[in-house]
Scaffold this motif. Structure first.
Motif, PDB file in Angstrom:
ATOM      1  N   LYS A  50       1.075  -0.919   0.526  1.00 48.74           N
ATOM      2  CA  LYS A  50       0.217   0.140  -0.009  1.00 48.74           C
ATOM      3  C   LYS A  50       1.078   1.458  -0.280  1.00 48.74           C
ATOM      4  CE  LYS A  50      -3.945   2.401   2.262  1.00 48.74           C
ATOM      5  NZ  LYS A  50      -4.242   2.719   3.409  1.00 48.74           N
ATOM      6  N   SER A  51       0.596   2.539  -0.386  1.00 45.36           N
ATOM      7  CA  SER A  51       1.888   3.001  -1.134  1.00 45.36           C
ATOM      8  C   SER A  51       0.792   4.674  -0.914  1.00 45.36           C
ATOM      9  CB  SER A  51       2.487   3.317  -2.584  1.00 45.36           C
ATOM     10  OG  SER A  51       3.330   3.983  -2.302  1.00 45.36           O
ATOM     11  N   GLY A  52       1.719   5.423  -0.778  1.00 41.81           N
ATOM     12  CA  GLY A  52       0.902   6.778  -0.929  1.00 41.81           C
ATOM     13  C   GLY A  52       0.430   7.325   0.189  1.00 41.81           C
ATOM     14  N   GLY A  53      -0.274   8.566  -0.082  1.00 41.86           N
ATOM     15  CA  GLY A  53      -0.727   9.415   0.583  1.00 41.86           C
ATOM     16  C   GLY A  53      -1.260   9.236   2.232  1.00 41.86           C
ATOM     17  N   CYS A  54       0.699   9.190   2.796  1.00 40.18           N
ATOM     18  CA  CYS A  54       0.961   9.263   4.083  1.00 40.18           C
ATOM     19  C   CYS A  54       0.681  10.751   4.573  1.00 40.18           C
ATOM     20  CB  CYS A  54       2.286   8.784   4.171  1.00 40.18           C
ATOM     21  SG  CYS A  54       2.878   8.192   5.807  1.00 40.18           S
ATOM     22  N   ALA A  55       0.100   9.827   6.369  1.00 44.17           N
ATOM     23  CA  ALA A  55      -0.625  11.548   6.483  1.00 44.17           C
ATOM     24  C   ALA A  55       0.766  12.043   7.553  1.00 44.17           C
ATOM     25  CB  ALA A  55      -1.551  11.411   7.612  1.00 44.17           C
ATOM     26  N   GLN A  56       1.955  11.718   7.731  1.00 41.20           N
ATOM     27  CA  GLN A  56       2.663  11.491   8.324  1.00 41.20           C
ATOM     28  C   GLN A  56       3.628  12.067   7.952  1.00 41.20           C
ATOM     29  OE1 GLN A  56       1.991  10.988  11.161  1.00 41.20           O
ATOM     30  NE2 GLN A  56       0.200   9.898  10.495  1.00 41.20           N
ATOM     31  N   ASP A  57       5.029  12.885   8.700  1.00 39.84           N
ATOM     32  CA  ASP A  57       5.920  14.364   7.980  1.00 39.84           C
ATOM     33  C   ASP A  57       7.497  14.074   7.860  1.00 39.84           C
ATOM     34  OD1 ASP A  57       6.704  13.912  10.667  1.00 39.84           O
ATOM     35  OD2 ASP A  57       7.333  16.070  10.440  1.00 39.84           O
ATOM     36  N   CYS A  58       8.019  11.966   7.531  1.00 41.99           N
ATOM     37  CA  CYS A  58       9.075  11.813   7.222  1.00 41.99           C
ATOM     38  C   CYS A  58       9.949  12.554   6.603  1.00 41.99           C
ATOM     39  CB  CYS A  58       9.013  10.196   7.857  1.00 41.99           C
ATOM     40  SG  CYS A  58       8.380   9.367   8.660  1.00 41.99           S
ATOM     41  N   GLY A  59      10.883  12.508   6.813  1.00 41.46           N
ATOM     42  CA  GLY A  59      11.753  14.197   6.181  1.00 41.46           C
ATOM     43  C   GLY A  59      12.083  13.132   5.048  1.00 41.46           C
ATOM     44  N   PHE A  60      12.601  12.099   4.816  1.00 41.65           N
ATOM     45  CA  PHE A  60      12.730  11.373   3.862  1.00 41.65           C
ATOM     46  C   PHE A  60      12.267  10.286   2.583  1.00 41.65           C
ATOM     47  CE2 PHE A  60      12.438   8.553   7.226  1.00 41.65           C
ATOM     48  CZ  PHE A  60      11.445   7.695   6.778  1.00 41.65           C
ATOM     49  N   CYS A  61      10.527  10.506   2.846  1.00 47.85           N
ATOM     50  CA  CYS A  61       9.725  10.259   2.234  1.00 47.85           C
ATOM     51  C   CYS A  61       9.020  10.985   0.908  1.00 47.85           C
ATOM     52  CB  CYS A  61       9.559   9.407   3.599  1.00 47.85           C
ATOM     53  SG  CYS A  61       7.754   8.297   2.003  1.00 47.85           S
ATOM     54  N   ALA A  62       8.499  10.461   0.083  1.00 44.65           N
ATOM     55  CA  ALA A  62       8.193  11.263  -0.832  1.00 44.65           C
ATOM     56  C   ALA A  62       6.707  10.582  -0.755  1.00 44.65           C
ATOM     57  CB  ALA A  62       8.870  10.276  -2.406  1.00 44.65           C
ATOM     58  N   GLN A  63       6.398   9.819  -0.374  1.00 40.50           N
ATOM     59  CA  GLN A  63       4.872   9.582  -0.226  1.00 40.50           C
ATOM     60  C   GLN A  63       4.083  10.419   1.113  1.00 40.50           C
ATOM     61  OE1 GLN A  63       4.039   5.677   0.603  1.00 40.50           O
ATOM     62  NE2 GLN A  63       6.087   4.824   1.095  1.00 40.50           N
ATOM     63  N   SER A  64       5.022  11.406   1.522  1.00 38.28           N
ATOM     64  CA  SER A  64       4.409  12.304   3.147  1.00 38.28           C
ATOM     65  C   SER A  64       3.644  13.358   1.979  1.00 38.28           C
ATOM     66  CB  SER A  64       5.539  12.653   3.405  1.00 38.28           C
ATOM     67  OG  SER A  64       5.187  14.226   4.587  1.00 38.28           O
ATOM     68  N   ARG A  65       2.748  13.828   2.859  1.00 39.33           N
ATOM     69  CA  ARG A  65       2.135  14.873   2.527  1.00 39.33           C
ATOM     70  C   ARG A  65       2.519  16.032   2.848  1.00 39.33           C
ATOM     71  NH1 ARG A  65      -1.790  17.717   5.393  1.00 39.33           N
ATOM     72  NH2 ARG A  65      -1.870  17.347   7.991  1.00 39.33           N
ATOM     73  N   GLU A  70       6.495  14.337  -6.087  1.00 40.87           N
ATOM     74  CA  GLU A  70       4.917  12.882  -6.706  1.00 40.87           C
ATOM     75  C   GLU A  70       4.713  12.422  -5.582  1.00 40.87           C
ATOM     76  OE1 GLU A  70       4.437  13.946 -11.041  1.00 40.87           O
ATOM     77  OE2 GLU A  70       5.774  12.534 -10.550  1.00 40.87           O
ATOM     78  N   THR A  71       3.444  12.041  -5.436  1.00 39.42           N
ATOM     79  CA  THR A  71       3.801  10.763  -4.225  1.00 39.42           C
ATOM     80  C   THR A  71       3.088   9.701  -5.238  1.00 39.42           C
ATOM     81  OG1 THR A  71       2.460  10.130  -2.222  1.00 39.42           O
ATOM     82  CG2 THR A  71       1.303  11.344  -3.514  1.00 39.42           C
ATOM     83  N   PRO A  72       4.083   8.506  -4.758  1.00 34.33           N
ATOM     84  CA  PRO A  72       3.342   7.316  -5.453  1.00 34.33           C
ATOM     85  C   PRO A  72       2.754   6.329  -4.990  1.00 34.33           C
ATOM     86  CG  PRO A  72       5.632   6.997  -4.113  1.00 34.33           C
ATOM     87  CD  PRO A  72       5.188   8.536  -3.721  1.00 34.33           C
ATOM     88  N   LEU A  73       1.211   6.168  -6.182  1.00 32.34           N
ATOM     89  CA  LEU A  73       0.437   5.764  -5.296  1.00 32.34           C
ATOM     90  C   LEU A  73      -0.710   4.016  -5.535  1.00 32.34           C
ATOM     91  CD1 LEU A  73      -2.000   8.798  -5.577  1.00 32.34           C
ATOM     92  CD2 LEU A  73      -0.889   8.577  -3.510  1.00 32.34           C
ATOM     93  N   HIS A  74      -1.024   3.351  -4.692  1.00 32.08           N
ATOM     94  CA  HIS A  74      -1.849   2.279  -5.159  1.00 32.08           C
ATOM     95  C   HIS A  74      -2.372   1.812  -3.262  1.00 32.08           C
ATOM     96  CE1 HIS A  74       0.393  -1.440  -3.837  1.00 32.08           C
ATOM     97  NE2 HIS A  74       1.708  -0.645  -4.075  1.00 32.08           N
TER      98      HIS A  74
END
Length: 386
Positions: A50-65, A70-74
């Motif tokens: 499960k990828s993308g749309g994460c509500a957290q703010d981890c500074g290394f991650c493109a999934q973070s809102r 660009e956020t990777p999604l599925h």
């Protein structure tokens, strides 16, 4: 087992810059690795379930809102899709398979899909089973174990003193509570972090000794692969000799842990990947990563075999005792249900190994409004530490 070096010695080793001296340190770590694990390896493959749309703010991650990338999604994979990826991982030579999802936790519906996917992997493959699904309660950890998960991954990411630079929404204390819940359920722990987030040498040593206190079964070592638009996206790659040095230092501090080289190893280490393995690594995250590409399985196998290490399927992959993969079999007696078929079928071109491939199996969506990071800091990295 306690660390083989003190904090002061670790700091002194961290100051090494001469390649010959780093090479001698690598040989010291290689000796420790061979003494405890002989020629065994522990090769893992993952699926980004499960990828993308994460509500957290981890500074290394493109999934973070909070990232401008660009956020990777599925959406959450169905259990049958998880099994398909597990079968590909097994055919490619993996010993274990990890189901990974984004965010701090899963909805009840998505959690049930992980449980059912685990049951299918346990029933239809000979893979050891891992999960990385964010924070969890002891109740959920027990449910994972009952479904057939044997090890849970949950990183601390960095030293506690540097952690506020990495995330304000995912608390360090919460990570430790999840690790405690995993251990309380009787599961193995997989706990590591990321190097080159801007931490100092002292903080790298701090993280290593914090991991030694946690005493995980497995320690994944990631090297930052800067993603444009994230807080740490402007950082340079880590010098490969510096990376090798710190892998060896971590090995001397955690002599009993299974070390796995994971994200960023291709970009940061390049041709020094084999030396990094010699610095004390038991295995790699084989194939691709959550949102980026890695080596081919053949390249990974060759690196280990060139060092005289055994990548074949093994009863315990260097750590004993381990729960067996199939109910009803004695500990350590792992039946090989695929080896008899893989050789002839592969030679005849009947099997197509299709590992998780983020380049074709993720779609990317540009974010609209990107909120400011919770700490009020701009989406850029702090000054680099030594």
């Amino acid at each position: 087992m306690p660390p083989l070096i003190t904090r002061d010695e670790a700091l002194r080793l961290g100051e090494l810059e001469d390649h010959l001296e780093i090479g001698a340190l690598v040989e010291r770590a290689w000796s420790v690795r061979r003494e405890r694990f002989a020629d065994s390896t522990d090769m893992c493959s993952l699926v980004n379930a499960k990828s993308g749309g994460c509500a957290q703010d981890c500074g290394f991650c493109a999934q973070s809102r909070f990232a401008e990338a660009e956020t990777p999604l599925h959406a959450m994979m169905e259990p049958e899709q998880i099994l398909e990826h597990a079968r590909a991982a097994e055919a490619a030579g993996a010993h274990r398979f990890c189901m990974v999802t984004q965010g701090q936790g899963l909805s009840k519906r998505d959690f049930e899909k992980v449980l059912e996917g685990t049951r299918l992997v346990a029933e239809h493959t000979n893979l050891k089973r891992c999960a990385s699904i964010g924070h969890m309660s002891p109740t959920r950890a027990k449910a994972l174990k009952d479904a057939g998960v044997q090890r849970v991954h949950h990183n601390v990411e960095t030293a506690e003193s540097y952690y506020p630079e990495v995330s304000q929404t995912v608390r360090y204390e919460g990570r430790l509570r999840t690790i405690d819940a995993v251990r309380e359920a009787g599961l193995e722990t997989c706990v590591g972090g990321i190097l080159n987030l801007g931490e100092t040498r002292e903080q790298r040593v701090e993280m290593a000794f914090e991991l030694a206190d946690i005493d995980p079964t497995s320690v994944p070592i990631n090297l930052l692969n800067p993603r444009p638009g994230t807080k740490f996206g402007d950082r340079e790659y880590m010098d490969p000799w510096e990376a090798v040095k710190w892998i060896a230092i971590f090995r001397l501090i955690l002599p009993e842990a299974l070390f796995r080289l994971c994200g960023g190893r291709v970009e940061n280490l390049g041709e020094l990947q084999p030396m990094a393995i010699r610095a004390g690594v038991n295995g790699v995250m084989m194939g691709n990563f959550l949102t980026t590409l890695g080596n081919t399985p053949e390249q990974d196998h060759e690196m280990f075999e060139d060092l005289g290490l055994n990548v074949a399927r093994q009863p315990d992959n260097g750590a004993n005792p381990r729960p067996d993969n199939r109910d009803g079999w004695l500990e350590g007696e792992t039946p090989d249900v695929v080896e008899a078929h893989l050789g002839p079928a592969t030679a005849a071109g009947e099997i197509e190994v299709r590992l998780w491939d983020p380049s074709t199996q993720l779609r990317f969506k540009r974010k609209g409004h990107v909120p400011p990071r919770p700490d009020g800091a701009p989406n850029t990295a702090p000054a680099a530490g030594r």
